[in-house]
Design a protein around this motif. Sequence first.
Motif, PDB file in Angstrom:
ATOM      1  N   LEU A  37      -5.578 -10.949  -0.724  1.00 17.08           N
ATOM      2  CA  LEU A  37      -6.012  -9.940   0.244  1.00 17.08           C
ATOM      3  C   LEU A  37      -6.449 -10.531   1.578  1.00 17.08           C
ATOM      4  O   LEU A  37      -6.501  -9.801   2.581  1.00 17.08           O
ATOM      5  N   LEU A  38      -6.782 -11.822   1.630  1.00 15.03           N
ATOM      6  CA  LEU A  38      -7.284 -12.388   2.887  1.00 15.03           C
ATOM      7  C   LEU A  38      -6.217 -12.404   3.981  1.00 15.03           C
ATOM      8  O   LEU A  38      -6.567 -12.391   5.165  1.00 15.03           O
ATOM      9  N   ARG A  39      -4.957 -12.434   3.608  1.00 12.02           N
ATOM     10  CA  ARG A  39      -3.925 -12.394   4.641  1.00 12.02           C
ATOM     11  C   ARG A  39      -3.887 -11.026   5.320  1.00 12.02           C
ATOM     12  O   ARG A  39      -3.486 -10.912   6.467  1.00 12.02           O
ATOM     13  N   VAL A  40      -4.309  -9.986   4.596  1.00 12.09           N
ATOM     14  CA  VAL A  40      -4.349  -8.639   5.170  1.00 12.09           C
ATOM     15  C   VAL A  40      -5.721  -8.363   5.788  1.00 12.09           C
ATOM     16  O   VAL A  40      -5.827  -7.716   6.835  1.00 12.09           O
ATOM     17  N   THR A  43      -6.442   3.308  -1.367  1.00 14.42           N
ATOM     18  CA  THR A  43      -5.308   2.428  -1.049  1.00 14.42           C
ATOM     19  C   THR A  43      -4.124   3.162  -0.431  1.00 14.42           C
ATOM     20  O   THR A  43      -3.386   2.587   0.366  1.00 14.42           O
ATOM     21  N   ASP A  44      -3.940   4.432  -0.794  1.00 12.79           N
ATOM     22  CA  ASP A  44      -2.735   5.149  -0.341  1.00 12.79           C
ATOM     23  C   ASP A  44      -2.672   5.247   1.174  1.00 12.79           C
ATOM     24  O   ASP A  44      -1.627   4.968   1.788  1.00 12.79           O
ATOM     25  N   ALA A  45      -3.797   5.606   1.805  1.00 13.49           N
ATOM     26  CA  ALA A  45      -3.804   5.762   3.268  1.00 13.49           C
ATOM     27  C   ALA A  45      -3.534   4.422   3.951  1.00 13.49           C
ATOM     28  O   ALA A  45      -2.814   4.359   4.965  1.00 13.49           O
ATOM     29  N   MET A  46      -4.065   3.359   3.388  1.00 14.32           N
ATOM     30  CA  MET A  46      -3.874   2.033   3.989  1.00 14.32           C
ATOM     31  C   MET A  46      -2.413   1.594   3.876  1.00 14.32           C
ATOM     32  O   MET A  46      -1.840   1.040   4.820  1.00 14.32           O
ATOM     33  N   ILE A  47      -1.794   1.862   2.728  1.00 17.46           N
ATOM     34  CA  ILE A  47      -0.388   1.502   2.537  1.00 17.46           C
ATOM     35  C   ILE A  47       0.483   2.286   3.528  1.00 17.46           C
ATOM     36  O   ILE A  47       1.394   1.727   4.166  1.00 17.46           O
ATOM     37  N   ARG A  48       0.198   3.599   3.654  1.00 16.98           N
ATOM     38  CA  ARG A  48       0.985   4.420   4.583  1.00 16.98           C
ATOM     39  C   ARG A  48       0.824   3.931   6.017  1.00 16.98           C
ATOM     40  O   ARG A  48       1.796   3.867   6.777  1.00 16.98           O
ATOM     41  N   ARG A  49      -0.397   3.543   6.422  1.00 15.59           N
ATOM     42  CA  ARG A  49      -0.634   3.080   7.797  1.00 15.59           C
ATOM     43  C   ARG A  49       0.150   1.805   8.070  1.00 15.59           C
ATOM     44  O   ARG A  49       0.774   1.662   9.125  1.00 15.59           O
ATOM     45  N   LEU A  50       0.138   0.868   7.109  1.00 19.18           N
ATOM     46  CA  LEU A  50       0.879  -0.387   7.311  1.00 19.18           C
ATOM     47  C   LEU A  50       2.385  -0.137   7.354  1.00 19.18           C
ATOM     48  O   LEU A  50       3.112  -0.779   8.130  1.00 19.18           O
ATOM     49  N   GLU A  51       2.883   0.800   6.543  1.00 20.90           N
ATOM     50  CA  GLU A  51       4.317   1.130   6.565  1.00 20.90           C
ATOM     51  C   GLU A  51       4.716   1.711   7.914  1.00 20.90           C
ATOM     52  O   GLU A  51       5.774   1.381   8.469  1.00 20.90           O
ATOM     53  N   GLN A  52       3.840   2.592   8.464  1.00 20.93           N
ATOM     54  CA  GLN A  52       4.138   3.183   9.782  1.00 20.93           C
ATOM     55  C   GLN A  52       4.115   2.111  10.872  1.00 20.93           C
ATOM     56  O   GLN A  52       4.967   2.101  11.765  1.00 20.93           O
ATOM     57  N   GLU A  53       3.133   1.187  10.813  1.00 21.43           N
ATOM     58  CA  GLU A  53       3.071   0.117  11.809  1.00 21.43           C
ATOM     59  C   GLU A  53       4.285  -0.798  11.704  1.00 21.43           C
ATOM     60  O   GLU A  53       4.814  -1.266  12.724  1.00 21.43           O
ATOM     61  N   MET A  54       4.754  -1.040  10.476  1.00 21.04           N
ATOM     62  CA  MET A  54       5.921  -1.909  10.291  1.00 21.04           C
ATOM     63  C   MET A  54       7.164  -1.235  10.889  1.00 21.04           C
ATOM     64  O   MET A  54       7.972  -1.891  11.575  1.00 21.04           O
ATOM     65  N   ALA A  55       7.311   0.075  10.625  1.00 21.67           N
ATOM     66  CA  ALA A  55       8.470   0.790  11.166  1.00 21.67           C
ATOM     67  C   ALA A  55       8.425   0.824  12.696  1.00 21.67           C
ATOM     68  O   ALA A  55       9.445   0.619  13.370  1.00 21.67           O
ATOM     69  N   GLY A 108       3.402  -6.482   0.790  1.00 26.52           N
ATOM     70  CA  GLY A 108       3.693  -7.107  -0.502  1.00 26.52           C
ATOM     71  C   GLY A 108       2.446  -7.661  -1.153  1.00 26.52           C
ATOM     72  O   GLY A 108       2.256  -7.545  -2.375  1.00 26.52           O
ATOM     73  N   ALA A 109       1.567  -8.264  -0.339  1.00 23.68           N
ATOM     74  CA  ALA A 109       0.324  -8.814  -0.892  1.00 23.68           C
ATOM     75  C   ALA A 109      -0.560  -7.705  -1.445  1.00 23.68           C
ATOM     76  O   ALA A 109      -1.152  -7.846  -2.521  1.00 23.68           O
ATOM     77  N   LEU A 110      -0.653  -6.583  -0.710  1.00 23.42           N
ATOM     78  CA  LEU A 110      -1.466  -5.469  -1.197  1.00 23.42           C
ATOM     79  C   LEU A 110      -0.911  -4.909  -2.502  1.00 23.42           C
ATOM     80  O   LEU A 110      -1.673  -4.612  -3.426  1.00 23.42           O
ATOM     81  N   ARG A 111       0.399  -4.777  -2.598  1.00 16.41           N
ATOM     82  CA  ARG A 111       0.988  -4.207  -3.816  1.00 16.41           C
ATOM     83  C   ARG A 111       0.800  -5.153  -5.009  1.00 16.41           C
ATOM     84  O   ARG A 111       0.573  -4.702  -6.131  1.00 16.41           O
ATOM     85  N   ARG A 112       0.884  -6.477  -4.761  1.00 13.46           N
ATOM     86  CA  ARG A 112       0.647  -7.421  -5.860  1.00 13.46           C
ATOM     87  C   ARG A 112      -0.804  -7.350  -6.336  1.00 13.46           C
ATOM     88  O   ARG A 112      -1.093  -7.440  -7.532  1.00 13.46           O
ATOM     89  N   ALA A 113      -1.735  -7.192  -5.381  1.00 14.14           N
ATOM     90  CA  ALA A 113      -3.144  -7.057  -5.765  1.00 14.14           C
ATOM     91  C   ALA A 113      -3.368  -5.784  -6.569  1.00 14.14           C
ATOM     92  O   ALA A 113      -4.141  -5.766  -7.532  1.00 14.14           O
ATOM     93  N   MET A 114      -2.673  -4.714  -6.203  1.00 18.14           N
ATOM     94  CA  MET A 114      -2.825  -3.446  -6.934  1.00 18.14           C
ATOM     95  C   MET A 114      -2.226  -3.548  -8.329  1.00 18.14           C
ATOM     96  O   MET A 114      -2.748  -2.969  -9.280  1.00 18.14           O
ATOM     97  N   GLU A 115      -1.126  -4.309  -8.462  1.00 17.49           N
ATOM     98  CA  GLU A 115      -0.505  -4.466  -9.781  1.00 17.49           C
ATOM     99  C   GLU A 115      -1.435  -5.177 -10.756  1.00 17.49           C
ATOM    100  O   GLU A 115      -1.395  -4.941 -11.963  1.00 17.49           O
TER     101      GLU A 115
END
Length: 652
Positions: free
Chosen positions: A147-150, A207-219, A238-245
């Motif tokens: 998570l530190l990279r994010v 987590t959902d709002a944060m994932i959506r925000r990063l996806e929008q920024e990436m696009a 990818g790091a966030l999703r691995r942490a969630m898994e």
Amino acid sequence: MADPTTYRPSPGSIPDAPGVYKFRDATKRVVYVGKAKSLRSRLNSYFADITGLHPRTRQMVTTAASVEWTVVTTEVEALQLEYNWIKEFDPRFNVRYRDDKSYPVLAVTMNEEYPRLHVYRGPRKKGVRYFGPYAHAWAIRETLDLLLRVFPARTCSAGVFKRHGQIGRPCLLGYIGKCSAPCVGKVSADEHRDIVEDFCDFLAGRTDAMIRRLEQEMAAASEELEFERAARLRDDLGALRRAMEKQAVVLGDGTDADVVAFAHDELEAAVQVFHVRGGRVRGQRGWVIDKAEEMDVKDLVDHFLTQFYGEQAERADDPDGGSPVPREVLVPELPADAEALGEWLSGLRGSRVSLRVPQRGDKRALAETVTRNAGEAFTQHKLRRAGDLTARSAALAELQDYLALETAPLRIECVDISHIQGSDVVASLVVFEDGIPRKSEYRRFALREAAEEGDVASIAEVVRRRFYRYLKENAEGAAVDPDRPGIDPETGKPRKFAYAPNLLVVDGAGPQATAAADVLSELGITDIAVVGLAKRLEEVWLPGDPDPVILPRTSDALYLLQRLRDEAHRFAIRYHREKRSKRLQVSALDGVPGLGQARRTALIKHFGSVKRLREARIEEIEAVPGFGRRTAEAVVAALAGEPVTTGESGTT
């Protein structure tokens, strides 16, 4: 071994009311604490036919010499009083659900200007947010690394943070992008706090709002042809999703609950707890315990909830840090006093706690998983050693047999000496009760009188000091309260040296054992057996005997004595190293003009170590009471290896 009929209260004298009771041994030490809805019914059950009692209960009632009780008005009062007494007296026959140390949590120090993320164990502190518990510290570090990279927040200690601020360069994490480097001003305090708050929101389950925000920024970055930024955002996702898994959702409604399950037989029980926070399994822990008496699942639930959450709530001294008692506690069966337990847990949490048995759906499926884990842990325990209680009982019985003792040695003490060529001579005294280390009663000695006379004289000095204190404390206690000579009247707890062992083991052969026995004889103590255990051939020596007692190599008795001797050796070596380290630290300042022993010790105490003293500036040393500018300069020069001048002539 006491006969329970000798101290059985007359049936009519026991009240038919709820209360808490204590069994004491012949020295007035509390050996068991229990509670009951009806004191009369429960206490009478202990004095039934002794052959029909549970083995552990039978051992308890024959060790005890008296029983007393306190009547209460409600079951909640009985729960609280039972927990307080178990904590205060630490009775040997009560089950204790304790770890060697508290389970690790991820702490976020929101009370600091630049909040820090770190692994933490211990009591909760005001202004700190906690996430966990986790089963292992490495699980926290693994999560942080992802998570530190994010969320590049500070993870360093206060000393490291201050040092890098002084030198104006960030640490390695700052260079590789896993810290925003607030120590050198790359981000402001407010910007760093925003990063930390986003990190807390993510761990809290938002987590959902944060994932959506990063996806929008990436696009957006991709559309603007900022491909490097888009790639970095992709890696962050990818790091966030691995942490969630790593923390899979098991309860979709975001439940906060502890799920408890048991596996047991007549003598032992295994308990497993899954900690679910925000619908995710945050941690898991388990114990295998000896049953104190005949218990079914309802009784096990009762004992576990009282002791486990009582201990946890004491560590959590601040509600802002998060209560260790969850909103729900899911158990396999409800105890008889479930309503009182729920009320007591609600009081610990400060809000309503639901205590119930899951009937269907995801919670029932999770409870079945925890039950399978408890069964597996119990099976593995049985495979490791067939009945630890049985093995310990066999070891004590064998010792009684081989050494011709009147009773099995329920309390054994062992003395060991440690030194290097006669310097820094120290000794340790360790205590085993029922074959288990009782670390709260370990003692250590710095030897003075016999340090230069060899191990035999050192053993004699330790035994004399230990049992002189035993006689003195019991005499003082008897003068204050003849019925409780071993209890401190101010604290209500046992005095440090108030209880004598059944067996005293010294590390050594015949001369050491004879020296210890002679000291006991001088002090007028005749009811303590003494043996020496020689390392070379593992021979057991009795005082005055020309030949040793040879125990079979595979016997549980020899294994117990070896464990006792090794523990005493470990404890002595540890103390010896501490003393030697302090002496060597102080000696590094030898030769500094005007610096005597007292001021050398004061310097080490102020800075903590010679290493930190080497890093100190002259002004910092000068600030220590008793130091002037010239002495501070001399200390800095000496530690830097420069010649130290004295007086105005400049001679070295």
